[in-house]
Write an enzyme that holds these catalytic residues in place. Structure first.
Site, PDB file in Angstrom:
ATOM      1  N   ASP A 154     -10.930  -9.185   6.083  1.00 26.69           N
ATOM      2  CA  ASP A 154     -12.835  -9.301   5.268  1.00 26.69           C
ATOM      3  C   ASP A 154     -13.276 -10.597   5.786  1.00 26.69           C
ATOM      4  O   ASP A 154     -14.744 -11.312   6.245  1.00 26.69           O
ATOM      5  CB  ASP A 154     -12.499  -8.774   3.623  1.00 26.69           C
ATOM      6  CG  ASP A 154     -13.495  -7.965   3.612  1.00 26.69           C
ATOM      7  OD1 ASP A 154     -13.137  -7.246   4.858  1.00 26.69           O
ATOM      8  OD2 ASP A 154     -13.477  -6.951   2.247  1.00 26.69           O
TER       9      ASP A 154
ATOM     10  N   LYS B  76       4.037 -13.860   4.235  1.00 26.77           N
ATOM     11  CA  LYS B  76       5.240 -14.581   2.739  1.00 26.77           C
ATOM     12  C   LYS B  76       6.003 -14.709   2.976  1.00 26.77           C
ATOM     13  O   LYS B  76       6.590 -14.822   1.924  1.00 26.77           O
ATOM     14  CB  LYS B  76       3.764 -14.742   2.126  1.00 26.77           C
ATOM     15  CG  LYS B  76       3.620 -15.238   0.467  1.00 26.77           C
ATOM     16  CD  LYS B  76       2.805 -16.547   1.221  1.00 26.77           C
ATOM     17  CE  LYS B  76       2.474 -17.744   0.106  1.00 26.77           C
ATOM     18  NZ  LYS B  76       2.248 -19.150   0.031  1.00 26.77           N
TER      19      LYS B  76
ATOM     20  N   ASP C  79      -5.484  -6.407   4.777  1.00 27.16           N
ATOM     21  CA  ASP C  79      -7.035  -6.381   4.263  1.00 27.16           C
ATOM     22  C   ASP C  79      -7.730  -7.497   4.289  1.00 27.16           C
ATOM     23  O   ASP C  79      -8.697  -7.500   4.338  1.00 27.16           O
ATOM     24  CB  ASP C  79      -6.790  -5.503   2.718  1.00 27.16           C
ATOM     25  CG  ASP C  79      -7.325  -5.557   1.969  1.00 27.16           C
ATOM     26  OD1 ASP C  79      -8.926  -4.636   2.338  1.00 27.16           O
ATOM     27  OD2 ASP C  79      -8.575  -5.393   0.962  1.00 27.16           O
TER      28      ASP C  79
ATOM     29  N   TYR D 136       0.507  -1.231   0.384  1.00 26.26           N
ATOM     30  CA  TYR D 136      -0.098   0.313  -0.026  1.00 26.26           C
ATOM     31  C   TYR D 136       0.839   1.319   0.354  1.00 26.26           C
ATOM     32  O   TYR D 136       0.624   2.252   0.026  1.00 26.26           O
ATOM     33  CB  TYR D 136      -1.316   0.236   0.617  1.00 26.26           C
ATOM     34  CG  TYR D 136      -2.285  -0.507   1.167  1.00 26.26           C
ATOM     35  CD1 TYR D 136      -2.402  -2.203   1.161  1.00 26.26           C
ATOM     36  CD2 TYR D 136      -3.859   0.242   1.070  1.00 26.26           C
ATOM     37  CE1 TYR D 136      -3.498  -3.240   0.533  1.00 26.26           C
ATOM     38  CE2 TYR D 136      -4.707  -0.784   1.177  1.00 26.26           C
ATOM     39  CZ  TYR D 136      -4.933  -2.102   0.744  1.00 26.26           C
ATOM     40  OH  TYR D 136      -5.791  -2.772   0.875  1.00 26.26           O
TER      41      TYR D 136
ATOM     42  N   ASP E  83      -1.279 -17.440   3.703  1.00 23.92           N
ATOM     43  CA  ASP E  83      -2.596 -18.975   3.370  1.00 23.92           C
ATOM     44  C   ASP E  83      -3.304 -20.309   4.351  1.00 23.92           C
ATOM     45  O   ASP E  83      -4.262 -20.030   4.234  1.00 23.92           O
ATOM     46  CB  ASP E  83      -1.755 -19.603   2.209  1.00 23.92           C
ATOM     47  CG  ASP E  83      -0.211 -20.086   1.620  1.00 23.92           C
ATOM     48  OD1 ASP E  83      -0.250 -19.738   3.054  1.00 23.92           O
ATOM     49  OD2 ASP E  83       0.597 -21.039   1.298  1.00 23.92           O
TER      50      ASP E  83
HETATM   51  C1  IPM Z   1     -10.210  -1.357   4.191  1.00 22.24           C
HETATM   52  C2  IPM Z   1     -10.520  -1.112   2.432  1.00 22.24           C
HETATM   53  C3  IPM Z   1      -9.565  -0.281   1.863  1.00 22.24           C
HETATM   54  C4  IPM Z   1      -8.153  -1.055   1.661  1.00 22.24           C
HETATM   55  C5  IPM Z   1      -9.959   0.183   0.529  1.00 22.24           C
HETATM   56  C6  IPM Z   1     -11.369   0.907   0.441  1.00 22.24           C
HETATM   57  C7  IPM Z   1      -8.565   0.836  -0.025  1.00 22.24           C
HETATM   58  O1  IPM Z   1     -11.060  -2.524   2.134  1.00 22.24           O
HETATM   59  O2  IPM Z   1     -10.340  -0.384   4.667  1.00 22.24           O
HETATM   60  O3  IPM Z   1     -10.050  -2.508   4.379  1.00 22.24           O
HETATM   61  O4  IPM Z   1      -8.104  -2.025   0.748  1.00 22.24           O
HETATM   62  O5  IPM Z   1      -7.898  -0.627   3.020  1.00 22.24           O
HETATM   63 MG    MG Z   2     -10.645  -4.564   3.248  1.00 21.33          MG
END
Ligand code: IPM
Ligand code: MG
Length: 371
Positions: free
Chosen positions: A267, A207, A263, A132, A239
């Protein structure tokens, strides 16, 4: 009196932030916590209207607040990356919010696993470096040179990439960068955080078997810090970690993870605890201004319909109260959310019948009645 910046943003952002503020008002009624809120008009509408993201004066004003409460940004009418990089990622980098704290809690009965596990994993996602960092570019035919500049609070890095290749070839690249200083503060924060939680170790996800330069250095630094703190350290490849989160989530406590993998795993983590509507995060600079947001994003498909689950925004407000030193109210909000889940006072994503406003009302009522 705490001074909050409100960036409700796009899509369902304004709807869920409104409920979060309703809950904060209830907190202010029953406790010594008092706040004022300044709203910032930031997001896709303004961008589409004026081409403007955030002005320098606004960055300055944001930097003077005690905390930033953020809804969501993202809009199908805007090319992916413009709002995300120009607002969200710039904010994280500019305010050096180098820790992204994302708890993954077993909010039964919404955990979508067949076996019953009790877990409470605290992901510490490094939030300013890795893939990032914003160092990427193209090497186009006849133009085999690319210059990039990375500006962080701790350093400025000028990269000058000169390539030798067939003049007809074309390449695109994205460089993952970790700095010793960046990893040291990340590791330091992780071990302190783990100790404060009562964990005896940190799990570091990476990784290192493939990206061995950046993650090799990261391992060395975490090992040094583990020894300094007298704490344990486990390594997990990302992984294997994705798999382990499904089969043995209860075995993890404090998990340190670099930016990009963090990230993705968070999720997965949000879904593990009942869905994106339950995932909250704190973008933390321990000595600067921090930002708190639900992780679900703008969800334009359900915006304006009262369907959005405001619990992630409420949990983000809870994390903000924690950062602002309101430990007692953190407990109250935790119980309020637990109670809403127990009595089924939830939105349709969790199988409930309430709309966004009704869930917010239920939480605010619980808070008031807890006096
Ligand atoms: C998060 C989101 C952001 C990220 C995006 C919107 C840039 O997915 O906060 O997890 O990748 O960090
Ligand atoms: Mg995200």
């Amino acid at each position: 009196m705490k001074h909050l910046a409100i960036l409700a943003g796009d899509g369902i952002g304004p709807e869920v932030i409104r409920e979060g503020l309703k809950v904060l008002d209830a907190v202010a009624e029953i406790s010594s916590f008092q706040y004022d809120a300044e709203e910032f008009d930031i997001g896709s509408e303004r961008y589409l209207r004026s081409g403007e993201l955030i002005r320098d004066e606004e960055w300055d004003a944001l930097g003077k607040k005690d905390a930033i409460y953020f809804g969501a940004i993202g809009d199908p009418r805007v090319k992916p990356g413009i709002l995300e990089k120009g607002i969200l990622l710039t904010m994280r980098a500019r305010f050096d919010q180098y820790i992204n704290l994302r708890p993954v809690t077993s909010w039964h009965p919404y955990v979508p696993l067949k076996k019953h596990f009790d877990f409470d994993i605290h992901f510490l996602r490094e939030n300013t470096e890795d893939f990032y960092i914003g160092a990427g570019g193209n090497l186009r035919p006849g133009e085999m040179r690319s210059r990039m500049k990375v500006v962080r609070g701790m350093y400025t890095l000028d990269l000058d990439l000169q390539a030798q290749a067939d003049p007809e070839d074309e390449f695109a690249f994205e460089i993952g960068v970790l700095s010793r200083k960046g990893v040291e503060r990340f590791a330091e924060y992780s071990f302190r955080y783990a100790a404060a939680r009562g964990d005896d170790k940190v799990t570091l996800v990476d990784k290192a078997n493939v990206c061995s330069q950046i993650y090799g250095m990261q391992r060395e630094i975490f090992q040094e810090k583990a020894a300094e703190h007298g704490m344990g350290l486990d390594f997990m490849y990302v992984d294997a970690m994705a798999m382990a989160m499904i089969v043995r989530p209860q075995t993890f406590g404090t998990v340190a993870v670099p930016n990009l993998f963090g990230d993705i795993l968070t999720d997965l983590g949000a879904q593990l605890q009942g869905g994106l509507g339950m995932g909250a995060s704190g973008n933390i600079n321990p000595s600067g201004v921090s930002m708190f947001e639900p992780i679900h994003g703008s969800a334009p498909d359900i915006a304006g319909q009262g369907k959005a689950n405001p619990l992630a925004a409420v949990l983000a407000a809870k994390m903000m109260l924690d950062q602002l030193g309101e430990a007692e109210m953190v407990e109250v909000l935790q119980k309020a959310v637990r109670h809403s889940l127990d009595v089924g006072a939830v939105t349709a994503d969790l199988g409930g019948k309430l709309n966004t406003v009704q869930v917010g009302d239920a939480i605010a009522d619980y808070v008031r009645n807890s006096r």
